[in-house]
Design a protein around this motif. Structure first.
Motif, PDB file in Angstrom:
ATOM      1  N   TYR A 198       0.931  -1.089   0.225  1.00  0.00           N
ATOM      2  CA  TYR A 198      -0.133  -0.080   0.025  1.00  0.00           C
ATOM      3  C   TYR A 198       1.009   1.301  -0.010  1.00  0.00           C
ATOM      4  O   TYR A 198       1.662   1.273   0.886  1.00  0.00           O
ATOM      5  CB  TYR A 198      -0.776   0.018   1.140  1.00  0.00           C
ATOM      6  N   GLU A 199       0.942   1.756  -1.094  1.00  0.00           N
ATOM      7  CA  GLU A 199       2.068   3.013  -1.392  1.00  0.00           C
ATOM      8  C   GLU A 199       1.733   4.139  -2.061  1.00  0.00           C
ATOM      9  O   GLU A 199       0.533   4.094  -2.957  1.00  0.00           O
ATOM     10  CB  GLU A 199       3.251   2.376  -1.704  1.00  0.00           C
ATOM     11  N   PHE A 200       2.491   5.211  -2.225  1.00  0.00           N
ATOM     12  CA  PHE A 200       2.324   6.162  -3.131  1.00  0.00           C
ATOM     13  C   PHE A 200       3.837   6.629  -3.372  1.00  0.00           C
ATOM     14  O   PHE A 200       4.733   6.279  -2.819  1.00  0.00           O
ATOM     15  CB  PHE A 200       1.327   7.560  -2.728  1.00  0.00           C
ATOM     16  N   ALA A 201       3.877   7.612  -4.270  1.00  0.00           N
ATOM     17  CA  ALA A 201       5.487   8.047  -4.728  1.00  0.00           C
ATOM     18  C   ALA A 201       5.352   9.460  -5.043  1.00  0.00           C
ATOM     19  O   ALA A 201       4.222  10.248  -5.454  1.00  0.00           O
ATOM     20  CB  ALA A 201       5.627   7.335  -5.877  1.00  0.00           C
ATOM     21  N   VAL A 202       6.644  10.299  -4.494  1.00  0.00           N
ATOM     22  CA  VAL A 202       6.707  11.478  -4.585  1.00  0.00           C
ATOM     23  C   VAL A 202       8.148  11.620  -5.585  1.00  0.00           C
ATOM     24  O   VAL A 202       8.715  10.625  -5.505  1.00  0.00           O
ATOM     25  CB  VAL A 202       6.569  12.466  -3.626  1.00  0.00           C
ATOM     26  N   SER A 203       8.501  12.683  -6.103  1.00  0.00           N
ATOM     27  CA  SER A 203       9.789  13.042  -6.591  1.00  0.00           C
ATOM     28  C   SER A 203      10.402  14.273  -5.651  1.00  0.00           C
ATOM     29  O   SER A 203       9.686  15.156  -5.259  1.00  0.00           O
ATOM     30  CB  SER A 203       9.818  13.399  -8.040  1.00  0.00           C
ATOM     31  N   ASP A 204      11.738  14.003  -5.465  1.00  0.00           N
ATOM     32  CA  ASP A 204      12.219  15.144  -4.474  1.00  0.00           C
ATOM     33  C   ASP A 204      12.775  16.086  -5.571  1.00  0.00           C
ATOM     34  O   ASP A 204      12.716  15.869  -6.843  1.00  0.00           O
ATOM     35  CB  ASP A 204      13.438  14.576  -3.550  1.00  0.00           C
ATOM     36  N   PRO A 205      13.293  17.229  -5.091  1.00  0.00           N
ATOM     37  CA  PRO A 205      13.637  18.396  -6.075  1.00  0.00           C
ATOM     38  C   PRO A 205      14.702  17.982  -7.272  1.00  0.00           C
ATOM     39  O   PRO A 205      14.825  18.863  -8.338  1.00  0.00           O
ATOM     40  CB  PRO A 205      14.400  19.226  -5.002  1.00  0.00           C
ATOM     41  N   ASP A 206      15.576  16.876  -6.807  1.00  0.00           N
ATOM     42  CA  ASP A 206      16.365  16.305  -8.024  1.00  0.00           C
ATOM     43  C   ASP A 206      15.868  15.404  -8.686  1.00  0.00           C
ATOM     44  O   ASP A 206      16.668  14.593  -9.549  1.00  0.00           O
ATOM     45  CB  ASP A 206      17.813  15.908  -7.312  1.00  0.00           C
ATOM     46  N   GLY A 207      14.540  14.818  -8.677  1.00  0.00           N
ATOM     47  CA  GLY A 207      14.182  13.737  -9.472  1.00  0.00           C
ATOM     48  C   GLY A 207      14.328  12.243  -8.823  1.00  0.00           C
ATOM     49  O   GLY A 207      13.932  11.429  -9.440  1.00  0.00           O
ATOM     50  N   VAL A 208      14.575  12.356  -7.498  1.00  0.00           N
ATOM     51  CA  VAL A 208      14.918  11.117  -6.928  1.00  0.00           C
ATOM     52  C   VAL A 208      13.384  10.587  -6.824  1.00  0.00           C
ATOM     53  O   VAL A 208      12.643  11.280  -6.213  1.00  0.00           O
ATOM     54  CB  VAL A 208      15.777  11.369  -5.314  1.00  0.00           C
ATOM     55  N   LEU A 209      13.189   9.379  -6.998  1.00  0.00           N
ATOM     56  CA  LEU A 209      11.680   8.686  -7.040  1.00  0.00           C
ATOM     57  C   LEU A 209      11.621   8.152  -5.635  1.00  0.00           C
ATOM     58  O   LEU A 209      12.475   7.364  -5.095  1.00  0.00           O
ATOM     59  CB  LEU A 209      11.353   7.580  -7.985  1.00  0.00           C
ATOM     60  N   VAL A 210      10.941   8.738  -4.708  1.00  0.00           N
ATOM     61  CA  VAL A 210      10.620   8.205  -3.349  1.00  0.00           C
ATOM     62  C   VAL A 210       9.398   7.710  -3.091  1.00  0.00           C
ATOM     63  O   VAL A 210       8.231   8.339  -3.276  1.00  0.00           O
ATOM     64  CB  VAL A 210      10.823   9.618  -2.442  1.00  0.00           C
ATOM     65  N   ARG A 211       9.383   6.325  -2.762  1.00  0.00           N
ATOM     66  CA  ARG A 211       8.281   5.645  -2.757  1.00  0.00           C
ATOM     67  C   ARG A 211       7.962   5.645  -1.164  1.00  0.00           C
ATOM     68  O   ARG A 211       8.981   5.199  -0.674  1.00  0.00           O
ATOM     69  CB  ARG A 211       8.131   4.216  -3.163  1.00  0.00           C
ATOM     70  N   VAL A 212       6.622   5.570  -0.669  1.00  0.00           N
ATOM     71  CA  VAL A 212       6.349   5.570   0.658  1.00  0.00           C
ATOM     72  C   VAL A 212       5.251   4.532   0.945  1.00  0.00           C
ATOM     73  O   VAL A 212       4.157   4.516   0.405  1.00  0.00           O
ATOM     74  CB  VAL A 212       5.960   6.956   1.425  1.00  0.00           C
ATOM     75  N   GLY A 213       5.506   3.425   1.657  1.00  0.00           N
ATOM     76  CA  GLY A 213       4.447   2.525   1.770  1.00  0.00           C
ATOM     77  C   GLY A 213       4.751   1.406   2.974  1.00  0.00           C
ATOM     78  O   GLY A 213       5.525   1.608   3.790  1.00  0.00           O
ATOM     79  N   ARG A 214       3.866   0.532   3.023  1.00  0.00           N
ATOM     80  CA  ARG A 214       3.877  -0.685   3.851  1.00  0.00           C
ATOM     81  C   ARG A 214       3.313  -1.898   3.395  1.00  0.00           C
ATOM     82  O   ARG A 214       2.555  -1.857   2.263  1.00  0.00           O
ATOM     83  CB  ARG A 214       3.116  -0.177   5.028  1.00  0.00           C
ATOM     84  N   VAL A 215       3.668  -2.970   3.991  1.00  0.00           N
ATOM     85  CA  VAL A 215       3.106  -4.377   3.473  1.00  0.00           C
ATOM     86  C   VAL A 215       1.688  -4.208   3.553  1.00  0.00           C
ATOM     87  O   VAL A 215       1.325  -3.901   4.639  1.00  0.00           O
ATOM     88  CB  VAL A 215       3.598  -5.381   4.127  1.00  0.00           C
ATOM     89  N   ALA A 216       0.917  -4.520   2.736  1.00  0.00           N
ATOM     90  CA  ALA A 216      -0.563  -4.474   2.530  1.00  0.00           C
ATOM     91  C   ALA A 216      -1.186  -5.317   3.636  1.00  0.00           C
ATOM     92  O   ALA A 216      -2.299  -5.004   4.161  1.00  0.00           O
ATOM     93  CB  ALA A 216      -1.223  -4.809   1.229  1.00  0.00           C
ATOM     94  N   ASP A 217      -0.770  -6.441   4.283  1.00  0.00           N
ATOM     95  CA  ASP A 217      -1.348  -7.050   5.054  1.00  0.00           C
ATOM     96  C   ASP A 217      -1.063  -6.933   6.441  1.00  0.00           C
ATOM     97  O   ASP A 217      -1.365  -7.507   7.222  1.00  0.00           O
ATOM     98  CB  ASP A 217      -1.428  -8.617   4.783  1.00  0.00           C
ATOM     99  N   GLN A 218      -0.187  -5.797   6.544  1.00  0.00           N
ATOM    100  CA  GLN A 218       0.502  -5.568   7.906  1.00  0.00           C
ATOM    101  C   GLN A 218      -0.682  -4.705   8.508  1.00  0.00           C
ATOM    102  O   GLN A 218      -1.518  -3.958   8.013  1.00  0.00           O
ATOM    103  CB  GLN A 218       1.604  -4.733   7.517  1.00  0.00           C
TER     104      GLN A 218
END
Length: 119
Positions: free
Chosen positions: A97-117
């Motif tokens: 279960y996650e989403f993604a953003v990009s930092d100012p330099d274009g680093v892909l940052v995914r934020v999430g957790r295991v879905a059944d957790q």
């Protein structure tokens, strides 16, 4: 108890902008040595930022991070206008279960957790 962990070291063009970007995700400044900063949270995240003016920007930047967090929705609300995928966070086929953003330099940052957790 041993201290066994890993921390990413990211080059960035603008330390101030990068520090502010990661602060919105939950990091605080733990150390500042001019051209090198250490960011952390109180739960185990550690991230090192190194000033490097020639860092490739979006979309050429090849770096990425995955931040595991219990309350994905709370973090997403802090950065709602930066979320890359409309309707995220959402359950992914790979069980996160996650989403993604990009930092100012274009680093892909995914934020999430295991879905059944448990939340």
């Amino acid at each position: 108890m041993s201290d066994h962990r890993v921390a990413a070291i990211l080059p960035c063009r603008d330390l101030i902008a990068s520090t502010a970007s990661y602060a919105r995700l939950g990091f605080t400044l733990a150390g500042d040595w001019g051209e090198y900063r250490i960011l952390a949270d109180d739960k185990g995240w550690h991230l090192h930022l190194r000033a490097e003016p020639s860092t490739p920007g979006p979309p050429e930047n090849p770096f990425g991070l995955y931040l595991y967090v219990d309350d994905v929705d709370a973090v997403a609300e802090r950065v709602r206008e930066l979320v890359i995928e409309p309707g995220a966070p959402q359950l992914k086929p790979w069980g996160m279960y996650e989403f993604a953003v990009s930092d100012p330099d274009g680093v892909l940052v995914r934020v999430g957790r295991v879905a059944d957790q448990a939340r």
